[in-house]
Scaffold this motif. Structure first.
Motif, PDB file in Angstrom:
ATOM      1  N   THR A   1       6.876   3.784  -1.130  1.00  0.00           N
ATOM      2  CA  THR A   1       6.268   4.701  -0.165  1.00  0.00           C
ATOM      3  C   THR A   1       5.247   4.013   0.739  1.00  0.00           C
ATOM      4  O   THR A   1       4.554   4.688   1.520  1.00  0.00           O
ATOM      5  CB  THR A   1       5.574   5.875  -0.897  1.00  0.00           C
ATOM      6  N   LEU A   2       5.102   2.701   0.647  1.00  0.00           N
ATOM      7  CA  LEU A   2       4.171   1.998   1.527  1.00  0.00           C
ATOM      8  C   LEU A   2       4.590   2.197   2.984  1.00  0.00           C
ATOM      9  O   LEU A   2       5.787   2.249   3.292  1.00  0.00           O
ATOM     10  CB  LEU A   2       4.158   0.509   1.214  1.00  0.00           C
ATOM     11  N   PRO A   3       3.625   2.321   3.896  1.00  0.00           N
ATOM     12  CA  PRO A   3       3.959   2.479   5.311  1.00  0.00           C
ATOM     13  C   PRO A   3       4.804   1.319   5.831  1.00  0.00           C
ATOM     14  O   PRO A   3       4.607   0.176   5.425  1.00  0.00           O
ATOM     15  CB  PRO A   3       2.591   2.513   6.009  1.00  0.00           C
ATOM     16  N   LYS A   4       5.701   1.633   6.738  1.00  0.00           N
ATOM     17  CA  LYS A   4       6.589   0.623   7.317  1.00  0.00           C
ATOM     18  C   LYS A   4       6.088   0.240   8.709  1.00  0.00           C
ATOM     19  O   LYS A   4       5.421   1.032   9.379  1.00  0.00           O
ATOM     20  CB  LYS A   4       8.016   1.167   7.382  1.00  0.00           C
ATOM     21  N   PRO A   5       6.427  -0.970   9.157  1.00  0.00           N
ATOM     22  CA  PRO A   5       6.032  -1.394  10.517  1.00  0.00           C
ATOM     23  C   PRO A   5       6.607  -0.459  11.591  1.00  0.00           C
ATOM     24  O   PRO A   5       7.658   0.122  11.403  1.00  0.00           O
ATOM     25  CB  PRO A   5       6.621  -2.795  10.636  1.00  0.00           C
TER      26      PRO A   5
ATOM     27  N   ASP B   1       2.202   0.238 -13.390  1.00  0.00           N
ATOM     28  CA  ASP B   1       3.187   0.969 -12.595  1.00  0.00           C
ATOM     29  C   ASP B   1       3.008   2.480 -12.675  1.00  0.00           C
ATOM     30  O   ASP B   1       3.889   3.232 -12.238  1.00  0.00           O
ATOM     31  CB  ASP B   1       4.611   0.585 -13.006  1.00  0.00           C
ATOM     32  N   ALA B   2       1.873   2.946 -13.210  1.00  0.00           N
ATOM     33  CA  ALA B   2       1.627   4.381 -13.348  1.00  0.00           C
ATOM     34  C   ALA B   2       0.304   4.754 -12.701  1.00  0.00           C
ATOM     35  O   ALA B   2      -0.637   3.947 -12.631  1.00  0.00           O
ATOM     36  CB  ALA B   2       1.611   4.781 -14.826  1.00  0.00           C
ATOM     37  N   HIS B   3       0.209   5.982 -12.255  1.00  0.00           N
ATOM     38  CA  HIS B   3      -1.013   6.527 -11.659  1.00  0.00           C
ATOM     39  C   HIS B   3      -2.133   6.507 -12.695  1.00  0.00           C
ATOM     40  O   HIS B   3      -1.950   6.929 -13.827  1.00  0.00           O
ATOM     41  CB  HIS B   3      -0.744   7.966 -11.213  1.00  0.00           C
TER      42      HIS B   3
ATOM     43  N   TYR C   1      -0.418   1.197  -8.085  1.00  0.00           N
ATOM     44  CA  TYR C   1       0.891   1.465  -8.697  1.00  0.00           C
ATOM     45  C   TYR C   1       1.955   1.654  -7.617  1.00  0.00           C
ATOM     46  O   TYR C   1       3.147   1.403  -7.852  1.00  0.00           O
ATOM     47  CB  TYR C   1       0.837   2.680  -9.631  1.00  0.00           C
ATOM     48  N   ILE C   2       1.536   2.074  -6.418  1.00  0.00           N
ATOM     49  CA  ILE C   2       2.489   2.299  -5.327  1.00  0.00           C
ATOM     50  C   ILE C   2       3.099   0.998  -4.816  1.00  0.00           C
ATOM     51  O   ILE C   2       4.135   1.019  -4.151  1.00  0.00           O
ATOM     52  CB  ILE C   2       1.838   3.059  -4.160  1.00  0.00           C
ATOM     53  N   VAL C   3       2.492  -0.132  -5.142  1.00  0.00           N
ATOM     54  CA  VAL C   3       3.034  -1.423  -4.708  1.00  0.00           C
ATOM     55  C   VAL C   3       4.259  -1.805  -5.528  1.00  0.00           C
ATOM     56  O   VAL C   3       5.216  -2.397  -5.011  1.00  0.00           O
ATOM     57  CB  VAL C   3       1.955  -2.522  -4.822  1.00  0.00           C
TER      58      VAL C   3
ATOM     59  N   VAL D   1      -4.142  -4.023 -13.694  1.00  0.00           N
ATOM     60  CA  VAL D   1      -4.784  -3.632 -12.442  1.00  0.00           C
ATOM     61  C   VAL D   1      -4.279  -2.251 -12.033  1.00  0.00           C
ATOM     62  O   VAL D   1      -3.069  -2.027 -11.938  1.00  0.00           O
ATOM     63  CB  VAL D   1      -4.484  -4.651 -11.330  1.00  0.00           C
ATOM     64  N   VAL D   2      -5.219  -1.335 -11.785  1.00  0.00           N
ATOM     65  CA  VAL D   2      -4.840   0.023 -11.379  1.00  0.00           C
ATOM     66  C   VAL D   2      -5.222   0.317  -9.935  1.00  0.00           C
ATOM     67  O   VAL D   2      -4.765   1.318  -9.364  1.00  0.00           O
ATOM     68  CB  VAL D   2      -5.463   1.090 -12.303  1.00  0.00           C
ATOM     69  N   ALA D   3      -6.071  -0.530  -9.335  1.00  0.00           N
ATOM     70  CA  ALA D   3      -6.505  -0.283  -7.963  1.00  0.00           C
ATOM     71  C   ALA D   3      -7.140  -1.543  -7.405  1.00  0.00           C
ATOM     72  O   ALA D   3      -7.361  -2.527  -8.123  1.00  0.00           O
ATOM     73  CB  ALA D   3      -7.499   0.882  -7.912  1.00  0.00           C
ATOM     74  N   VAL D   4      -7.442  -1.492  -6.104  1.00  0.00           N
ATOM     75  CA  VAL D   4      -8.134  -2.586  -5.433  1.00  0.00           C
ATOM     76  C   VAL D   4      -9.355  -1.997  -4.726  1.00  0.00           C
ATOM     77  O   VAL D   4      -9.249  -1.053  -3.954  1.00  0.00           O
ATOM     78  CB  VAL D   4      -7.191  -3.340  -4.463  1.00  0.00           C
ATOM     79  N   ASN D   5     -10.525  -2.526  -5.046  1.00  0.00           N
ATOM     80  CA  ASN D   5     -11.794  -2.027  -4.523  1.00  0.00           C
ATOM     81  C   ASN D   5     -11.841  -2.152  -3.000  1.00  0.00           C
ATOM     82  O   ASN D   5     -11.462  -3.181  -2.448  1.00  0.00           O
ATOM     83  CB  ASN D   5     -12.934  -2.840  -5.138  1.00  0.00           C
TER      84      ASN D   5
END
Length: 278
Positions: free
Chosen positions: A274-278, A146-148, A254-256, A213-217
């Motif tokens: 902060t994820l984009p909204k539809p 949950d952290a950068h 972490y933004i998820v 997990v810190v990111a997704v390739n």
């Protein structure tokens, strides 16, 4: 981007300049990892990699989630500005154990969330709960940090599609990463030994100290092109463009975490989401 693959026959034709050399490069940090990172919890999609994931507050009774890339969707790549939410899906995933052996086929009930705007992620909800997957197959979900992430952190990119692991460090972060029509924010840049290839898209990027997990390739500059498909470029706050041929990138996860509510429901109205909204 690290191209989704229609099949292994075509995969070998798509590796390009990012293909692995005959001898793997030595990662900067050669110290033994604090946590054993293996294939347990990773999945293979028809064209990409992924992983079964949870957020810190997920419960064993919650429907499990699979994380991959937006550009790995079975319906094709979302357009810039497009957000997909709660769309029915019956996609299947091959669940791997620690050694990379398939132990089960998992199935989605829906695409909970997907986009290629600001980030490049897809989140599928499965028909089984974490408790069911654990009791039936002995596999636990990977936890999203949950952290950068921090520059210099030792990481592993774990591909369920290829059953291959890449070891390197977090080299830094790109303010904007542009590739064709898409723009991603605060992308994580690898050191050169994570020379990921087609089919590794959607692989979890795991901090070897915490095991989280810190990111997704998701992409890499294959040919030295400038901001074109398969040749992303970095853009800084002043608008200056940098091209790093052969260097690969991931999107932070972490933004998820703030966007996942009770029952593992993706709720874009939650505080901190902060994820984009539809």
């Amino acid at each position: 981007m690290n191209k989704p693959l229609a099949g292994a026959v075509f995969a070998l034709l798509l590796t390009g300049a990012a293909a692995a050399p005959a001898v793997a490069q030595t990662p900067r940090d050669t110290a033994a990892p604090a946590v054993a990172v293996n294939f347990a919890g990773t999945v293979a999609l028809s064209n990409c990699s992924g992983s079964v994931v949870r957020v810190p507050n997920s419960l064993p009774s919650d429907p499990a989630l699979v994380l991959s890339n937006g550009h790995c969707l079975e319906s094709g790549m979302p357009a810039a500005g497009q957000v997909i939410k709660d769309k029915a899906s019956s996609r299947s995933f091959s669940l791997l154990n620690a050694s990379g052996t398939k132990v089960a086929t998992l199935r989605a009930s829906k695409i909970s969330y997907a986009t290629m705007t600001d980030t490049d992620i897809s989140i599928y909800q499965l028909t089984k709960t974490y408790a069911q997957i654990s009791s039936q197959y002995g596999i636990n979900a990977l936890t999203l940090n949950d952290a950068h992430p921090v520059q210099g952190t030792a990481i592993k990119v774990v591909s369920g599609y290829w059953k291959r692991t890449y070891s390197c460090n977090v080299d830094g972060f790109s303010y904007l990463l542009k590739e064709g029509e898409w723009t991603w924010k605060d992308s994580l840049r690898y050191t050169s030994s994570c020379n990921t290839i087609g089919g590794t898209s959607g692989s979890p990027v795991i901090d070897t100290t915490t095991g989280k997990v810190v990111a997704v390739n998701n992409t890499g500059n294959e040919d030295g092109g400038r901001c074109t498909l398969n040749n992303p470029c970095e853009v800084d706050q002043s608008g200056a463009v940098t091209v790093r041929q052969g260097i690969n990138y991931a999107q932070q996860t972490y933004i998820v975490v703030p966007c996942v509510g009770p029952g593992n429901k993706i709720d874009l109205t939650r505080a901190g989401c902060t994820l984009p909204k539809p």
